[in-house]
Design an enzyme around this catalytic site. Structure first.
Site: not given
Ligand code: DQA
Length: 150
Positions: A11-12, A19, A24, A75, A78, A101, A108
């Site tokens: 997702p995303n 983003r 990223y 990857n 989330a 990732h 993080r």
């Protein structure tokens, strides 16, 4: 034996490029896909690249990799940190799994430090942006004896 390597994105990741570029980077997912296609060709492996925002669709694709793909690069976004369903699908696969990732998840927030995907993966590459996908492709190809390093 099939030399197809499936690359799955969660997702995303379709939003890459716009983003949180400070986290990223500026690369788009299409750019990473093109780089993977080029590296796959150089390594003599077929690369299939997909993205989904849906956990169930990712589970379906992992299941379909059984018997059709020689390795999986994933990857999971989330879902990495939350999805037992994706872990179970990965554990049912009998091909090598490489976790990628873009960001260094260990640098993080605490909730990103746990990875369910890691429990099924041969190895994990994080923190190198889109280049991590190419490293994973090299690692996968090395198993087939087609990597640039042999
Ligand atoms: C990510 C890291 C995850 O924590 C995050 O949820 C993502 C992207 C990465 O590639 O750095 O969506 O998987």
């Amino acid at each position: 034996m099939t030399r197809k390597i499936l690359i799955l994105n969660g997702p995303n990741l379709n939003l890459l490029g716009t983003r949180q570029p400070e986290v990223y980077g500026g690369e788009t997912l299409a750019g990473i896909e093109a780089a993977c296609a080029g590296r796959g060709e150089a390594l003599g492996v077929e690369v299939e690249f997909r993205q989904s925002n849906s956990e169930g669709e990712l589970v379906d694709w992992i299941q379909q990799a059984r018997g059709t793909c020689a390795a999986l690069i994933i990857n999971a976004g989330a879902y990495t940190h939350t999805s037992v369903a994706i872990l179970d699908a990965l554990l049912a696969l009998d091909i090598p799994i490489y976790e990628v990732h873009l960001s260094n998840i260990h640098r993080r927030e605490d909730f990103r430090h746990n990875s369910y995907v890691s429990k099924a993966a041969e190895g994990m590459i994080c923190g190198f942006g889109g280049f991590g996908y190419l490293m994973a492709l090299e690692a996968a190809a090395r198993r087939f004896g087609t990597s640039s390093e042999g």
